[in-house]
Design an enzyme around this catalytic site. Sequence first.
Site, PDB file in Angstrom:
ATOM      1  N   GLY A  27     -12.039   6.564  13.009  1.00  0.00           N
ATOM      2  CA  GLY A  27     -13.442   5.974  13.275  1.00  0.00           C
ATOM      3  C   GLY A  27     -13.137   4.797  14.557  1.00  0.00           C
ATOM      4  O   GLY A  27     -13.941   4.347  15.306  1.00  0.00           O
ATOM      5  N   ASP A  34      -9.532   0.592  -5.250  1.00  0.00           N
ATOM      6  CA  ASP A  34     -10.516   1.113  -4.137  1.00  0.00           C
ATOM      7  C   ASP A  34     -11.965   1.582  -4.935  1.00  0.00           C
ATOM      8  O   ASP A  34     -12.868   1.616  -4.080  1.00  0.00           O
ATOM      9  CB  ASP A  34      -9.852   2.445  -3.633  1.00  0.00           C
ATOM     10  CG  ASP A  34      -9.330   2.108  -2.140  1.00  0.00           C
ATOM     11  OD1 ASP A  34      -9.755   1.025  -1.732  1.00  0.00           O
ATOM     12  OD2 ASP A  34      -8.581   2.882  -1.863  1.00  0.00           O
ATOM     13  N   ASN A  71       0.963  -1.057  -0.097  1.00  0.00           N
ATOM     14  CA  ASN A  71       0.123  -0.040  -0.175  1.00  0.00           C
ATOM     15  C   ASN A  71       0.955   1.269  -0.162  1.00  0.00           C
ATOM     16  O   ASN A  71       1.473   1.686   0.987  1.00  0.00           O
ATOM     17  CB  ASN A  71      -0.927   0.157   1.278  1.00  0.00           C
ATOM     18  CG  ASN A  71      -1.901   1.132   1.347  1.00  0.00           C
ATOM     19  OD1 ASN A  71      -1.880   2.178   0.462  1.00  0.00           O
ATOM     20  ND2 ASN A  71      -2.772   1.092   2.083  1.00  0.00           N
ATOM     21  N   LYS A  78       3.618   0.625   3.061  1.00  0.00           N
ATOM     22  CA  LYS A  78       2.937  -0.159   3.994  1.00  0.00           C
ATOM     23  C   LYS A  78       3.118  -1.573   3.471  1.00  0.00           C
ATOM     24  O   LYS A  78       2.712  -1.855   2.102  1.00  0.00           O
ATOM     25  CB  LYS A  78       1.721   0.062   4.631  1.00  0.00           C
ATOM     26  CG  LYS A  78       1.702   1.190   5.243  1.00  0.00           C
ATOM     27  CD  LYS A  78       0.113   1.718   5.590  1.00  0.00           C
ATOM     28  CE  LYS A  78       0.106   3.110   6.147  1.00  0.00           C
ATOM     29  NZ  LYS A  78      -1.390   3.345   6.335  1.00  0.00           N
ATOM     30  N   ASN A  98     -10.601   5.100  16.930  1.00  0.00           N
ATOM     31  CA  ASN A  98      -9.644   5.268  17.980  1.00  0.00           C
ATOM     32  C   ASN A  98     -10.234   6.657  18.531  1.00  0.00           C
ATOM     33  O   ASN A  98      -9.740   6.547  19.826  1.00  0.00           O
ATOM     34  CB  ASN A  98      -8.202   5.434  17.515  1.00  0.00           C
ATOM     35  CG  ASN A  98      -7.830   4.201  17.025  1.00  0.00           C
ATOM     36  OD1 ASN A  98      -7.938   3.084  17.898  1.00  0.00           O
ATOM     37  ND2 ASN A  98      -7.101   4.031  16.018  1.00  0.00           N
TER      38      ASN A  98
END
Length: 367
Positions: A325, A145, A9, A16, A327
């Site tokens: 969303g 996506d 990613n 990542k 945390n």
Amino acid sequence: MTPAILTLNAGSSSLKFRVFAREGLALLARGAVSRIGADAELAARLAGEPEFRGPVAGGDHAAAMQAVLDFIDAHDEGWRIEAVAHRIVHGGTRYVRSTPVTPQVLEDLAALIPLAPLHQPHGLAAIAAARRLVGDEVPNLACFDTAFHAGRDALFTHFALPEPLFEQGVRRYGFHGLSYQWLAQVLARDHPDLHRGRVVAAHLGNGASLCAMHQGRSVDTTMGMTAVDGIPMGTRSGAVDPGAILLMQRSFGMTPEEIEDLIYNRSGLLGMSGKSNDVAALLADGSAQSRFALDYFALRCAQAAAAMAVSLGGIDAMVFTGGIGENAAPVREAILRRMAPLGDFATLIIPANEERMMAMEAAALLA
């Protein structure tokens, strides 16, 4: 040898990665190269092991990719990478499911760079680095996506513009599809009644959007032709009156490049607070500007959730995911307070796992 799948990613300054066993998709390793282009560093770990940190020689995505492969080579336990799955933000109208990378695919995806300037070039750079370093005998897979939102009713894919523009690609695509696809998988497994119902999902992070889902399929979503549309984000403006854009250009003398930089990199929570795009930092700061930025974000999220509920004909569940969303409890609570007029509905928090979704797509392709 353990057959494995590598997921990548790529962002503008990060790469990542995850390594999954092909059979059963057990997580074998994870990590990221951060600060690409500056003082790049790799932070990675094997499952259940302490974290490894080390500098990365070189300043581009190819160097980051080499560092990831060097880590895998030095720490693997007989893994054999059989596929590399890449998160690609924009697939346009042609790519509505994950697909093997070919020269034609690369050409098509490069043509979509103007629709995703923050993301598309870096995803393509990661593909180029992987093909060069891993070799063409290992297939690369592009996971989009936009794909989850393909097949929506025409009411949810049009702008109120002349039809020829729609045919030329000026349409609402939607994004964060890999995240929403994962949520649909988790709901089907753990909450089948909700999966069959009317779910509003909120992927809230530095990039943010909401999606209306019914029976695990996308019905509507807040992002449009590009990933700057919809609700405000960390540094992105979200929806802005087109007339304001024209005013900036005509009366303020701003160039298209300056406006692009403004709405992608200097707006959202960062622009409104004048301090940071980090929600934790804004909550800790507590200044009037920071509180206003967070209140505005919560308001716009709640308004968008109401719009998604209208598209669904009601709401049975609100699902939060993404860094904010999952945390930022005060932000979730502020959104839910403003959603009170919608009545009673279930509230869930499901951790994002786009990488596992990509690995699932790759495993299916290999099979």
